[in-house]
Design a protein around this motif. Structure first.
Motif, PDB file in Angstrom:
ATOM      1  N   LEU A   7      25.649  45.945  42.652  1.00 32.11           N
ATOM      2  CA  LEU A   7      26.722  44.800  42.604  1.00 32.11           C
ATOM      3  C   LEU A   7      26.417  44.006  43.815  1.00 32.11           C
ATOM      4  N   SER A   8      26.695  42.607  43.754  1.00 37.48           N
ATOM      5  CA  SER A   8      26.682  41.756  44.894  1.00 37.48           C
ATOM      6  C   SER A   8      27.870  41.122  44.953  1.00 37.48           C
ATOM      7  N   GLN A   9      28.416  40.586  45.876  1.00 36.07           N
ATOM      8  CA  GLN A   9      29.529  40.070  46.348  1.00 36.07           C
ATOM      9  C   GLN A   9      29.364  38.734  46.954  1.00 36.07           C
ATOM     10  N   SER A  15      40.508  32.372  48.627  1.00 35.54           N
ATOM     11  CA  SER A  15      41.177  33.232  47.484  1.00 35.54           C
ATOM     12  C   SER A  15      40.268  33.454  46.513  1.00 35.54           C
ATOM     13  N   THR A  16      39.124  32.819  46.403  1.00 33.16           N
ATOM     14  CA  THR A  16      38.229  33.184  45.098  1.00 33.16           C
ATOM     15  C   THR A  16      37.224  33.972  45.553  1.00 33.16           C
ATOM     16  N   HIS A  17      36.885  34.760  44.922  1.00 32.19           N
ATOM     17  CA  HIS A  17      35.459  35.915  45.047  1.00 32.19           C
ATOM     18  C   HIS A  17      34.904  36.230  43.820  1.00 32.19           C
ATOM     19  N   VAL A  18      33.553  36.514  43.931  1.00 30.60           N
ATOM     20  CA  VAL A  18      32.509  36.750  42.982  1.00 30.60           C
ATOM     21  C   VAL A  18      32.154  38.141  42.878  1.00 30.60           C
ATOM     22  N   VAL A  19      32.177  38.733  42.097  1.00 24.19           N
ATOM     23  CA  VAL A  19      31.480  39.932  41.786  1.00 24.19           C
ATOM     24  C   VAL A  19      30.392  39.991  40.721  1.00 24.19           C
ATOM     25  N   ALA A  20      29.091  40.088  41.154  1.00 28.11           N
ATOM     26  CA  ALA A  20      27.909  40.169  40.201  1.00 28.11           C
ATOM     27  C   ALA A  20      27.447  41.631  39.904  1.00 28.11           C
ATOM     28  N   GLY A  38      38.774  46.053  43.612  1.00 34.16           N
ATOM     29  CA  GLY A  38      39.986  46.418  44.475  1.00 34.16           C
ATOM     30  C   GLY A  38      40.130  46.052  45.734  1.00 34.16           C
ATOM     31  N   GLU A  39      39.105  46.029  46.322  1.00 36.77           N
ATOM     32  CA  GLU A  39      38.918  45.729  47.984  1.00 36.77           C
ATOM     33  C   GLU A  39      39.158  44.168  47.976  1.00 36.77           C
ATOM     34  N   ALA A  40      38.621  43.612  47.117  1.00 36.07           N
ATOM     35  CA  ALA A  40      38.913  41.861  47.151  1.00 36.07           C
ATOM     36  C   ALA A  40      40.235  41.771  46.914  1.00 36.07           C
ATOM     37  N   ILE A  41      40.816  42.273  46.037  1.00 40.30           N
ATOM     38  CA  ILE A  41      42.274  41.899  45.675  1.00 40.30           C
ATOM     39  C   ILE A  41      43.204  42.497  46.937  1.00 40.30           C
ATOM     40  N   GLU A  42      42.976  43.492  47.497  1.00 39.60           N
ATOM     41  CA  GLU A  42      43.596  43.831  48.611  1.00 39.60           C
ATOM     42  C   GLU A  42      43.447  43.041  50.013  1.00 39.60           C
ATOM     43  N   GLY A  43      42.230  42.340  50.063  1.00 31.13           N
ATOM     44  CA  GLY A  43      41.835  41.373  51.034  1.00 31.13           C
ATOM     45  C   GLY A  43      42.366  40.007  50.658  1.00 31.13           C
ATOM     46  N   GLY A  44      43.358  39.967  49.542  1.00 26.18           N
ATOM     47  CA  GLY A  44      44.191  38.691  49.408  1.00 26.18           C
ATOM     48  C   GLY A  44      43.560  37.749  48.485  1.00 26.18           C
ATOM     49  N   ARG A  45      42.303  38.202  47.940  1.00 20.24           N
ATOM     50  CA  ARG A  45      41.710  37.257  46.866  1.00 20.24           C
ATOM     51  C   ARG A  45      42.561  37.339  45.689  1.00 20.24           C
ATOM     52  N   ARG A  47      41.716  34.927  42.693  1.00 19.72           N
ATOM     53  CA  ARG A  47      40.907  34.126  41.709  1.00 19.72           C
ATOM     54  C   ARG A  47      39.628  34.989  42.200  1.00 19.72           C
ATOM     55  N   ILE A  48      39.248  35.732  40.779  1.00 22.88           N
ATOM     56  CA  ILE A  48      37.972  36.592  40.960  1.00 22.88           C
ATOM     57  C   ILE A  48      37.256  36.379  39.483  1.00 22.88           C
ATOM     58  N   VAL A  49      35.762  36.231  39.833  1.00 18.84           N
ATOM     59  CA  VAL A  49      34.895  36.108  38.710  1.00 18.84           C
ATOM     60  C   VAL A  49      33.917  37.067  38.822  1.00 18.84           C
ATOM     61  N   VAL A  50      33.750  37.828  37.596  1.00 16.82           N
ATOM     62  CA  VAL A  50      33.138  38.934  37.399  1.00 16.82           C
ATOM     63  C   VAL A  50      31.974  38.437  36.617  1.00 16.82           C
ATOM     64  N   ASP A  51      30.698  38.499  37.142  1.00 11.06           N
ATOM     65  CA  ASP A  51      29.491  37.812  36.589  1.00 11.06           C
ATOM     66  C   ASP A  51      28.838  38.853  35.993  1.00 11.06           C
ATOM     67  N   LEU A  52      28.614  38.871  34.778  1.00 13.15           N
ATOM     68  CA  LEU A  52      27.728  39.926  33.793  1.00 13.15           C
ATOM     69  C   LEU A  52      26.776  39.324  33.332  1.00 13.15           C
ATOM     70  N   SER A  53      26.280  38.211  33.812  1.00 15.06           N
ATOM     71  CA  SER A  53      25.001  37.656  33.396  1.00 15.06           C
ATOM     72  C   SER A  53      23.659  38.534  33.701  1.00 15.06           C
ATOM     73  N   GLU A  54      23.643  39.525  34.266  1.00 14.77           N
ATOM     74  CA  GLU A  54      22.680  40.568  34.535  1.00 14.77           C
ATOM     75  C   GLU A  54      23.114  41.812  33.889  1.00 14.77           C
ATOM     76  N   THR A  55      24.052  42.038  33.391  1.00 14.37           N
ATOM     77  CA  THR A  55      24.605  43.257  32.715  1.00 14.37           C
ATOM     78  C   THR A  55      23.990  43.534  31.659  1.00 14.37           C
ATOM     79  N   SER A  56      23.638  44.748  31.424  1.00 15.41           N
ATOM     80  CA  SER A  56      22.945  45.005  30.037  1.00 15.41           C
ATOM     81  C   SER A  56      23.841  45.937  29.135  1.00 15.41           C
TER      82      SER A  56
END
Length: 123
Positions: A7-9, A15-20, A38-45, A47-56
């Motif tokens: 995981l990388s963040q 307000s915007t956070h990316v989790v790859a 959950g940590e991103a949301i609790e931290g006040g984010r 707007r979240i992008v979940v980047d699955l471009s390297e997910t198999s």
């Protein structure tokens, strides 16, 4: 052998956070994704992008994490966008009908732009 799960963040702004995610999201790795989101949301984010471009691969546990995240964000007037380029993962979203719930784009830039578009439409 499948790529190692990682995981990388990235905090884009206040307000915007990316989790790859790289590798497979399954029963064993989904809790780590859930924790990061959950940590991103609790931290006040909100707007979240979940980047699955390297997910198999992702299983029903991973889908549950994404659905739970959308629910948590909606209760805070937040938004989630997914980046996906894998046809098998796209098919999973289609079969489950989740392609109707999630905003799915083919690049991180498009996903971030989609968050802006959705916000503009909502106001």
């Amino acid at each position: 052998m499948p790529p190692e799960f990682a995981l990388s963040q990235e905090a884009v702004d206040q307000s915007t956070h990316v989790v790859a995610v790289r590798g497979e999201i399954d029963l064993f790795t989904a809790p780590e994704l859930k924790s990061a989101l959950g940590e991103a949301i609790e931290g006040g984010r909100t707007r979240i992008v979940v980047d699955l471009s390297e997910t198999s691969f992702l299983d029903s546990t991973a889908l549950g994490v994404l659905i739970g995240t959308v629910k948590r964000l909606r209760s805070r007037d937040g938004r989630l966008t997914i980046v996906n380029v894998d046809q098998n993962i796209a098919k999973t979203f289609e079969i489950t009908g989740l392609d109707q719930i999630f905003t799915i784009r083919s690049s991180r830039e498009e996903a971030l732009a989609a968050l802006d578009e959705e916000e503009a439409q909502a106001s």
